[in-house]
Design a protein around this motif. Structure first.
Motif, PDB file in Angstrom:
ATOM      1  N   LYS A   1      -5.959  -8.912   7.719  1.00 47.21           N
ATOM      2  CA  LYS A   1      -7.291  -9.469   7.978  1.00 47.21           C
ATOM      3  C   LYS A   1      -8.200  -8.390   8.587  1.00 47.21           C
ATOM      4  O   LYS A   1      -9.364  -8.233   8.180  1.00 47.21           O
ATOM      5  N   THR A   2      -7.640  -7.644   9.533  1.00 51.30           N
ATOM      6  CA  THR A   2      -8.403  -6.557  10.172  1.00 51.30           C
ATOM      7  C   THR A   2      -8.848  -5.522   9.144  1.00 51.30           C
ATOM      8  O   THR A   2      -9.984  -5.044   9.168  1.00 51.30           O
ATOM      9  N   ALA A   3      -7.937  -5.187   8.241  1.00 49.72           N
ATOM     10  CA  ALA A   3      -8.256  -4.199   7.197  1.00 49.72           C
ATOM     11  C   ALA A   3      -9.438  -4.680   6.355  1.00 49.72           C
ATOM     12  O   ALA A   3     -10.365  -3.911   6.070  1.00 49.72           O
ATOM     13  N   ALA A   4      -9.418  -5.969   5.992  1.00 48.08           N
ATOM     14  CA  ALA A   4     -10.493  -6.520   5.174  1.00 48.08           C
ATOM     15  C   ALA A   4     -11.804  -6.540   5.960  1.00 48.08           C
ATOM     16  O   ALA A   4     -12.855  -6.117   5.470  1.00 48.08           O
ATOM     17  N   GLU A   5     -11.716  -7.002   7.203  1.00 48.00           N
ATOM     18  CA  GLU A   5     -12.926  -7.124   8.027  1.00 48.00           C
ATOM     19  C   GLU A   5     -13.631  -5.779   8.234  1.00 48.00           C
ATOM     20  O   GLU A   5     -14.850  -5.714   8.290  1.00 48.00           O
ATOM     21  N   HIS A   6     -12.825  -4.729   8.393  1.00 46.77           N
ATOM     22  CA  HIS A   6     -13.427  -3.427   8.683  1.00 46.77           C
ATOM     23  C   HIS A   6     -13.402  -2.507   7.467  1.00 46.77           C
ATOM     24  O   HIS A   6     -13.608  -1.308   7.602  1.00 46.77           O
ATOM     25  N   ASP A   7     -13.109  -3.093   6.305  1.00 46.06           N
ATOM     26  CA  ASP A   7     -13.124  -2.337   5.057  1.00 46.06           C
ATOM     27  C   ASP A   7     -12.369  -1.009   5.214  1.00 46.06           C
ATOM     28  O   ASP A   7     -12.901   0.073   4.949  1.00 46.06           O
ATOM     29  N   THR A   8     -11.149  -1.129   5.704  1.00 49.08           N
ATOM     30  CA  THR A   8     -10.323   0.054   5.970  1.00 49.08           C
ATOM     31  C   THR A   8      -8.978  -0.097   5.261  1.00 49.08           C
ATOM     32  O   THR A   8      -8.397  -1.186   5.269  1.00 49.08           O
ATOM     33  N   LEU A   9      -8.531   0.977   4.627  1.00 43.01           N
ATOM     34  CA  LEU A   9      -7.207   0.944   4.009  1.00 43.01           C
ATOM     35  C   LEU A   9      -6.153   1.060   5.117  1.00 43.01           C
ATOM     36  O   LEU A   9      -6.117   2.058   5.842  1.00 43.01           O
ATOM     37  N   ILE A  10      -5.338   0.009   5.253  1.00 42.05           N
ATOM     38  CA  ILE A  10      -4.256   0.048   6.248  1.00 42.05           C
ATOM     39  C   ILE A  10      -2.943  -0.260   5.539  1.00 42.05           C
ATOM     40  O   ILE A  10      -2.737  -1.378   5.055  1.00 42.05           O
ATOM     41  N   ALA A  11      -2.083   0.731   5.469  1.00 38.36           N
ATOM     42  CA  ALA A  11      -0.737   0.524   4.925  1.00 38.36           C
ATOM     43  C   ALA A  11       0.209   0.259   6.093  1.00 38.36           C
ATOM     44  O   ALA A  11      -0.127   0.536   7.244  1.00 38.36           O
TER      45      ALA A  11
ATOM     46  N   HIS B   1       0.834  -1.210   0.000  1.00 37.80           N
ATOM     47  CA  HIS B   1       0.000   0.000   0.000  1.00 37.80           C
ATOM     48  C   HIS B   1       0.868   1.259   0.000  1.00 37.80           C
ATOM     49  O   HIS B   1       0.544   2.232  -0.667  1.00 37.80           O
ATOM     50  N   CYS B   2       1.949   1.222   0.746  1.00 33.77           N
ATOM     51  CA  CYS B   2       2.860   2.375   0.770  1.00 33.77           C
ATOM     52  C   CYS B   2       3.527   2.548  -0.601  1.00 33.77           C
ATOM     53  O   CYS B   2       3.629   3.667  -1.117  1.00 33.77           O
ATOM     54  N   LEU B   3       3.989   1.419  -1.150  1.00 36.86           N
ATOM     55  CA  LEU B   3       4.678   1.499  -2.442  1.00 36.86           C
ATOM     56  C   LEU B   3       3.734   2.055  -3.510  1.00 36.86           C
ATOM     57  O   LEU B   3       4.123   2.913  -4.319  1.00 36.86           O
ATOM     58  N   GLU B   4       2.496   1.610  -3.482  1.00 41.10           N
ATOM     59  CA  GLU B   4       1.523   2.102  -4.462  1.00 41.10           C
ATOM     60  C   GLU B   4       1.266   3.593  -4.288  1.00 41.10           C
ATOM     61  O   GLU B   4       1.169   4.337  -5.266  1.00 41.10           O
ATOM     62  N   ALA B   5       1.157   4.034  -3.029  1.00 39.12           N
ATOM     63  CA  ALA B   5       0.895   5.455  -2.776  1.00 39.12           C
ATOM     64  C   ALA B   5       2.084   6.313  -3.208  1.00 39.12           C
ATOM     65  O   ALA B   5       1.911   7.387  -3.793  1.00 39.12           O
ATOM     66  N   VAL B   6       3.291   5.797  -2.956  1.00 39.57           N
ATOM     67  CA  VAL B   6       4.487   6.533  -3.386  1.00 39.57           C
ATOM     68  C   VAL B   6       4.536   6.591  -4.911  1.00 39.57           C
ATOM     69  O   VAL B   6       4.806   7.639  -5.506  1.00 39.57           O
ATOM     70  N   ASP B   7       4.248   5.472  -5.549  1.00 35.59           N
ATOM     71  CA  ASP B   7       4.258   5.440  -7.017  1.00 35.59           C
ATOM     72  C   ASP B   7       3.217   6.399  -7.604  1.00 35.59           C
ATOM     73  O   ASP B   7       3.480   7.100  -8.591  1.00 35.59           O
ATOM     74  N   ALA B   8       2.026   6.405  -6.976  1.00 32.82           N
ATOM     75  CA  ALA B   8       0.962   7.264  -7.494  1.00 32.82           C
ATOM     76  C   ALA B   8       1.362   8.731  -7.410  1.00 32.82           C
ATOM     77  O   ALA B   8       0.897   9.570  -8.175  1.00 32.82           O
ATOM     78  N   TRP B   9       2.235   9.024  -6.485  1.00 35.51           N
ATOM     79  CA  TRP B   9       2.672  10.409  -6.278  1.00 35.51           C
ATOM     80  C   TRP B   9       3.952  10.719  -7.056  1.00 35.51           C
ATOM     81  O   TRP B   9       4.031  11.700  -7.779  1.00 35.51           O
ATOM     82  N   LYS B  10       4.940   9.845  -6.896  1.00 39.58           N
ATOM     83  CA  LYS B  10       6.274  10.146  -7.431  1.00 39.58           C
ATOM     84  C   LYS B  10       6.678   9.274  -8.611  1.00 39.58           C
ATOM     85  O   LYS B  10       7.788   9.407  -9.130  1.00 39.58           O
ATOM     86  N   ASN B  11       5.802   8.343  -8.974  1.00 37.17           N
ATOM     87  CA  ASN B  11       6.059   7.498 -10.138  1.00 37.17           C
ATOM     88  C   ASN B  11       7.426   6.811 -10.077  1.00 37.17           C
ATOM     89  O   ASN B  11       8.216   6.865 -11.020  1.00 37.17           O
ATOM     90  N   MET B  12       7.722   6.184  -8.924  1.00 35.39           N
ATOM     91  CA  MET B  12       9.016   5.520  -8.767  1.00 35.39           C
ATOM     92  C   MET B  12       8.995   4.088  -9.300  1.00 35.39           C
ATOM     93  O   MET B  12      10.036   3.428  -9.367  1.00 35.39           O
ATOM     94  N   GLY B  13       7.823   3.579  -9.638  1.00 31.43           N
ATOM     95  CA  GLY B  13       7.739   2.235 -10.243  1.00 31.43           C
ATOM     96  C   GLY B  13       8.056   1.096  -9.295  1.00 31.43           C
ATOM     97  O   GLY B  13       8.423   0.000  -9.719  1.00 31.43           O
ATOM     98  N   LEU B  14       7.928   1.368  -7.987  1.00 34.07           N
ATOM     99  CA  LEU B  14       8.301   0.339  -7.012  1.00 34.07           C
ATOM    100  C   LEU B  14       7.260  -0.774  -6.943  1.00 34.07           C
ATOM    101  O   LEU B  14       7.596  -1.957  -6.821  1.00 34.07           O
ATOM    102  N   SER B  15       5.996  -0.403  -7.001  1.00 32.96           N
ATOM    103  CA  SER B  15       4.935  -1.381  -6.727  1.00 32.96           C
ATOM    104  C   SER B  15       4.789  -2.402  -7.844  1.00 32.96           C
ATOM    105  O   SER B  15       4.180  -3.451  -7.642  1.00 32.96           O
ATOM    106  N   THR B  16       5.342  -2.113  -9.006  1.00 33.45           N
ATOM    107  CA  THR B  16       5.294  -3.133 -10.055  1.00 33.45           C
ATOM    108  C   THR B  16       6.366  -4.191  -9.826  1.00 33.45           C
ATOM    109  O   THR B  16       6.295  -5.287 -10.353  1.00 33.45           O
TER     110      THR B  16
END
Lengths: 453, 453
Positions: free
Chosen positions: B352-362, B254-269
């Motif tokens: 699991k907690t993130a899924a159960e409570h439908d919350t984005l947790i990075a 989740h962190c890598l995706e957020a960084v990529d979405a901002w800075k386009n570092m290509g980490l999450s791929t």
């Protein structure tokens, strides 16, 4: 029903000792001159529940409790109080767990320091705190006094390795303080508060310590000096060089002479002061730097030891100093700590004090952290010499405070340093001590009268 | 006479602020969700005497005092209490002394962490504690919360560097606790007790910290992993190898995706989880060992960075994670700490907690000491999402305790973790906390209601 009978009703009878001849051997630690009184009874609990039962009874009866490890303390902290229950931890001496991944060990308070270190070493792990008493002293006693040692100049003192404690409080509650995790800031650091509180705030029943990976290989650098001033300059230079030695010990002329008189090592003909340094970062750089510091400070001889046996022989002189001096009479071990740069000044003042009070004072010192152990020797039975030594002792304390130091670097306050503590701390700080003590031990049953009255 | 007027009679008038618009900016720290109230007044003392005067007046009037550094705390510890005096230390920001031989620094509480580190570095010295807030947070705040950071996996936390404190007590006494010497066991460790007490036991007015010689050169080892389980296995392997890294950080998908979405570092791929290790013992051995641990644990790519710029770029992803996630909504930073070996288990539970409570947790984590920072992101203004996130927050706390961990590894209890503290500590331990608080702050004026009620 007398105290022993009540205790025998609370815990297995064979763990309650009140034979005067047996009780006699539990009345004092190794502090010369410290007063001690008659204990009513000694208990040797086997588990926490038994400790709790003892403290509960003591609380009900308002009887003082004196926890005791191996009795190697040097300030009288474990000395018996009139009518007290001594809780001896000799039967709680098990290493409960060593975890190589979390790098921690869980032990009962009666585990001997060296036994823990040996058990850790077998798993490639290291418990650093290494008081000179390590072959006999217990982890419980080490924690109660926040014991130091040789390697703490680089690796810190006992407090730096205590992660968690199980403690029986003054209200006879069993509590767990601290944490097993590498970090944790949930609430006040009551675990740290217990460390060094000399049994006055709680009775420690279990200890979780942090471990390091196996001890790295060391190199030893020895230096002979004509004067304490030159040796002190070497210590200052090492500190300023950026090298943090894993030991930096000083042995003075009186010690060398006593060792020579006993073991004929021929040291005192070659040096007035010996410095022994150890370094353990991989590579040659640190040893070379320390050697240069010794030489530039005017060492008459200095060398990096090429083999471990030779190095151990040099450290033998340090280890033998204390027993060598004891051959001359009872030894009172001082424990002042001053800023590192003031070690020569403090040694010079001690020399002056020795002359003024006509008292033999030898010095070994953890020079790398400014912790001096002036050793005051008085011939057996010479009351006048003892009075002079007492005056010298007070002067040393006054000088240490004047130089911005402390009256006790690693041995604790116990009974011997209560006066020094009053001089070192302000009335407001002493008041905080009393407030904390009253808060955690409302009936004043936990080693009362130790540290402060 | 109102409080501001009384304060203006006690200290220079221009240091007393009660303009509501100004006071407004001193009411809270960076803890999302933590409540705060209106302060009556903000004072900006210039010296200890002025702090004492403020506390004395507060004690007379039974007005709460809230000490405040830069307000970068993440638990609400510096949040204003209704009608309180906020003591802001922004004008007490001088480095008073740096001593290269004793290797210590004396600072006022308002000194910014990075400013102290820079001043030390100029003399070839190093103050290790490096919370992520180091560019803004103050040493006073770091001490009050016992701040951790990246390098504490090898070098310990703030507490390990605090030698002495000057403190104004709840009775408005100015006291000096601790010692300037390398060692010292004269009395209770009240200095250590103050560290991490979040302003509830005393107001810190001066801090003496231990320094190390200049920071050694580091090597960086990066590893990409498909799963948190594989990355967790690598962390476990490093710990078991005997290498103590100077940093070991984990950054999740989740962190890598957020960084990529901002800075386009290509980490999450390239990776689902990134581990960043640093080692600093001279030689190649440690880096090689960590690399082997990464590879054997199933890293899809791993390498020792050959130059410092490349290494810094990798750590940028870690540093950018938080601001990158903040672009998605307010971020609540969690701070649980679990045994190192249970990091993968804890991360799996968080998922699991993130899924159960439908919350984005990075997740970013100081993986090397088991300290996880789950980051709960809720879209602005979405009250239902906030309720779900609150439930997730409680579950994370419960899981950490169940795994033998703590509810706070380095951020402190403040307001947000008071419930967690009650779950983590036994009633008897909480009672000890209350007893200590009452002993040192009899009128309950020092940051009351923080840590516990």
């Amino acid at each position: 029903m007398d105290l022993a009978a009540r205790l025998r009703a609370a815990i297995p009878a064979e763990q309650v000792l009140d034979d005067p001849a047996v009780v006699e051997s539990y009345l004092q630690d190794h502090a010369e001159w410290a007063e001690f009184s008659r204990a009513a009874v000694v208990v040797r609990p086997r588990d926490t529940a038994q400790v709790r039962a003892v403290v509960e009874l003591a609380a009900q009866l308002r009887v003082p409790v004196v926890p005791r490890g191996a009795g190697t303390g040097l300030s009288g902290g474990a000395n018996a109080i009139e009518g007290c229950v001594v809780i001896s931890f000799e039967a709680m001496n098990r290493v409960l767990e060593i975890d190589p991944v979390e790098r921690l060990a869980v032990v009962q308070p009666g585990v001997v320091n060296d036994d823990l270190r040996t058990a850790c070493a077998a798993l490639g792990l290291w418990y650093p705190p290494d008081p000179a008493s390590a072959p006999w002293s217990t982890i419980g006693g080490n924690v109660a006094t926040n014991a130091g040692g040789l390697c703490c100049v680089k690796y810190g003192v006992t407090r730096d390795y205590v992660l968690a404690l199980e403690v029986v409080t003054g209200r006879a509650d069993v509590v767990r303080l601290g944490h097993r995790t590498a970090k944790g800031v949930a609430g006040y650091d009551l675990c740290g508060l217990m460390v060094g509180s000399e049994g006055t705030l709680g009775v420690i029943t279990e200890i979780t310590v942090r471990l390091l990976p196996g001890r790295p290989a060391e190199r030893t650098i020895a230096g002979y000096f004509d004067s304490v001033v030159a040796a002190g300059e070497a210590v200052r230079a090492v500190s300023a060089s950026g090298v943090v030695p894993s030991a930096l010990e000083l042995v003075d002329r009186h010690c060398l002479e006593a060792v020579d008189a006993w073991k004929n090592m021929g040291l005192s003909t070659e040096a007035n002061v010996v410095l022994l340094g150890r370094v353990d970062t991989p590579g040659e750089d640190e040893a070379r730097t320390v050697l240069a510091c010794f030489e530039n400070a005017g060492a008459t001889w200095a060398a990096v030891s090429s083999d471990e046996q030779e190095a151990e022989a040099l450290f033998d002189a340090r280890r033998l100093a204390y027993p060598a001096l004891e051959r001359l009479g009872p030894v009172l071990t001082e424990d002042v700590c001053v800023p590192k740069a003031l070690v020569p000044e403090m040694l010079a003042r001690i020399e002056k004090t020795a002359a003024e009070h006509d008292t033999l004072i030898a010095n070994i010192a953890h020079a790398g952290d400014g912790n001096l152990h002036p050793l005051l020797i008085t011939p057996i039975g010479d009351e006048d010499a003892k009075r002079r030594a007492q005056a010298a002792f007070e002067d040393i304390i006054a000088d240490a405070i004047e130089l911005g130091g402390t009256v006790t670097g690693e041995h604790g306050v116990g009974l011997l340093k209560r006066g020094g503590l009053r001089r070192e701390l302000s009335p407001a700080v002493l008041e905080l001590h009393r407030a904390v003590k009253a808060a955690l031990d409302p009936w004043n049953i936990l080693n009362p009268g130790k540290i402060f009255t």
